[in-house]
Scaffold this motif. Sequence first.
Motif, short mmCIF file in Angstrom:
data_model
loop_
_atom_site.label_atom_id
_atom_site.label_comp_id
_atom_site.label_asym_id
_atom_site.label_seq_id
_atom_site.Cartn_x
_atom_site.Cartn_y
_atom_site.Cartn_z
N ARG A 1 -6.12 9.43 19.99
CA ARG A 1 -5.73 10.62 20.72
C ARG A 1 -6.37 11.87 20.11
N ARG A 2 -6.51 11.85 18.79
CA ARG A 2 -7.13 13.00 18.10
C ARG A 2 -8.64 12.86 17.97
N ASP A 3 -9.17 11.83 18.64
CA ASP A 3 -10.61 11.60 18.64
C ASP A 3 -11.17 11.39 17.23
N LEU A 4 -10.44 10.63 16.45
CA LEU A 4 -10.88 10.32 15.09
C LEU A 4 -11.23 8.83 15.00
N ASP A 5 -12.51 8.55 14.73
CA ASP A 5 -12.93 7.15 14.61
C ASP A 5 -12.41 6.55 13.32
N PHE A 6 -11.94 5.31 13.40
CA PHE A 6 -11.45 4.65 12.19
C PHE A 6 -11.99 3.24 12.11
N SER A 7 -12.02 2.72 10.89
CA SER A 7 -12.32 1.29 10.74
C SER A 7 -11.13 0.65 10.05
N ILE A 8 -10.94 -0.64 10.30
CA ILE A 8 -9.86 -1.35 9.60
C ILE A 8 -10.44 -1.76 8.25
N TYR A 9 -10.01 -1.05 7.22
CA TYR A 9 -10.64 -1.23 5.91
C TYR A 9 -10.05 -2.41 5.17
N VAL A 10 -8.74 -2.55 5.23
CA VAL A 10 -8.09 -3.75 4.68
C VAL A 10 -7.33 -4.38 5.84
N GLU A 11 -7.70 -5.59 6.17
CA GLU A 11 -7.12 -6.30 7.32
C GLU A 11 -5.66 -6.66 7.06
N ASP A 12 -5.40 -7.09 5.83
CA ASP A 12 -4.04 -7.52 5.48
C ASP A 12 -3.83 -7.28 3.99
N VAL A 13 -2.98 -6.30 3.67
CA VAL A 13 -2.82 -5.87 2.27
C VAL A 13 -2.30 -7.02 1.40
N GLN A 14 -1.40 -7.84 1.96
CA GLN A 14 -0.83 -8.94 1.18
C GLN A 14 -1.92 -9.92 0.72
N THR A 15 -2.92 -10.14 1.58
CA THR A 15 -4.02 -11.03 1.19
C THR A 15 -4.73 -10.47 -0.05
N ASN A 16 -4.94 -9.14 -0.08
CA ASN A 16 -5.59 -8.54 -1.25
C ASN A 16 -4.69 -8.63 -2.49
N ILE A 17 -3.38 -8.50 -2.29
CA ILE A 17 -2.45 -8.64 -3.42
C ILE A 17 -2.56 -10.07 -3.97
N ASN A 18 -2.60 -11.03 -3.06
CA ASN A 18 -2.71 -12.43 -3.50
C ASN A 18 -4.02 -12.70 -4.24
N ASN A 19 -5.08 -12.00 -3.82
CA ASN A 19 -6.40 -12.25 -4.42
C ASN A 19 -6.64 -11.46 -5.70
N GLU A 20 -5.69 -10.58 -6.02
CA GLU A 20 -5.87 -9.72 -7.20
C GLU A 20 -5.84 -10.54 -8.49
N ARG A 21 -4.97 -11.54 -8.53
CA ARG A 21 -4.78 -12.31 -9.74
C ARG A 21 -5.80 -13.44 -9.80
N CYS A 22 -6.30 -13.65 -11.02
CA CYS A 22 -7.34 -14.64 -11.23
C CYS A 22 -6.73 -15.80 -12.00
N THR A 23 -6.35 -16.84 -11.27
CA THR A 23 -5.56 -17.92 -11.89
C THR A 23 -6.32 -18.66 -12.98
N ASP A 24 -7.63 -18.80 -12.82
CA ASP A 24 -8.37 -19.56 -13.85
C ASP A 24 -8.77 -18.69 -15.04
N CYS A 25 -8.38 -17.40 -15.05
CA CYS A 25 -8.67 -16.55 -16.21
C CYS A 25 -7.59 -16.66 -17.28
N VAL A 26 -6.43 -17.18 -16.93
CA VAL A 26 -5.25 -17.07 -17.78
C VAL A 26 -5.48 -17.57 -19.21
N ASN A 27 -6.14 -18.72 -19.33
CA ASN A 27 -6.34 -19.25 -20.69
C ASN A 27 -7.79 -19.12 -21.14
N ALA A 28 -8.44 -18.08 -20.62
CA ALA A 28 -9.87 -17.95 -20.88
C ALA A 28 -10.20 -17.72 -22.35
#
Length: 423
Positions: A81-108
């Motif tokens: 309505r305000r004529d502002l173009d946008f892009s969907i930058y993060v499709e699903d925030v929870q997916t990024n939260i899930n991907n934040e942790r690196c499970t195989d780094c724990v005992n590195a």
Amino acid sequence: MKLLCALLVFVASASAVKNYGGYQVLRVVPQDMEQLQRLHDLYNLLEDTVDFWKEPTRLNQPVDIMIGPNLVKDVKLELSRRDLDFSIYVEDVQTNINNERCTDCVNAKAGFNYNIYHTADEISQWVTDMATDYSIVTEINIGKSHEGRDIKAIKISSGGSKRVIYIQGGIHAREWISPATMMYMANEIVTNYGVDPAVTDMVDNYDWYIVPSLNVDGYAYSWTNDRMWRKNRQPAFSLPSCVGTDLNRNYPYKWGGIGASPNPCSETFYGDAPLSGRETSVVHKWLQRFSGNIALFIDFHNYSQLWLYPWGYTHDKDIRQPHKDLQHALAIKATDALKVPYGTEYFVGMSGPDMYPAAGASEDYGYATLRVSYSYIVELRDEGNYGFLIPESLIEPSGIETFEALKVLGNDPLPKGPPIPVV
Ligand SMILES: [Zn+2]
């Protein structure tokens, strides 16, 4: 009964950590002044209902808006309505939260793992362990948070009494890369002292005080309840149903001005009074002991890759301060060094006029209240790809490059320059 128990367990676990499924981050990049103005208007309209990961600043600087599933449609309509173009930058925030942790780094690695994020308790224990393990480290207990946690610093000193470099991280709870980078750098200083001449000089030149996680309650809450929590955990006096003061709007210099909200439910609520935040007040009292002796003050945040100096309270470029050129030149030197390992670019400038005004924030406090000639607020990685959710695999690169900047600062004579005006 069994069913009831099962139901209760389900409710308890479901309400434990907020789920960001269906939350999106939209990005709008203002191309002209008119669009920027329309974005400012939208920000004023929505600031209390949606979470601006990045608020409107200047031309061509992205604005990132996180929106819950129930508002996604409305906000997208409002933007169109305000004529502002946008892009969907993060499709699903929870997916990024899930991907934040690196499970195989724990005992590195053996010993403390600097490549993963740590809980508030683990960070507190880390301070104690560093003091036990290294003779140049002292554990400092600054005081208690609102919920009674210890706010800790590590002091790194080769003895005697030197000018002080004070660094704090984690004033905003969700910016996890900040405490992780603080710990990474502290470990680099301690383990390379007496090995690397540039690091040895840093410690022989200055006494270092590093607070890895200032907003300890908020940080703990961002682990247990809400990954995107920003403020502290103190209910507002004026409206106790709203929890949290934005500690980085609660400092006394120009408190209550622009870029800070009087609304206790806002993400940028400036608090009931200057230094009403338990954590800002406790650390402020403790810092008084260094009166006039702090050579450098840095408050580390993320994200955006910015290295900023005062003033932060105003967007008026004509309001001068006598250390601007010295602060700018030093920040350029630091960010040039930071760029070397991975090519990471930082913007250097005056906080309010060059980015956006925020009254009652740390860089003005360091300069005007603590009277530190070199007072900075730094926004670490990244430029928005992950935003607050920097994957653990990027902790080490962030630590390595930021430490290059810190080495430059610790090897600089940090001349006091002209007197800081009493303002
Ligand atoms: Zn922040």
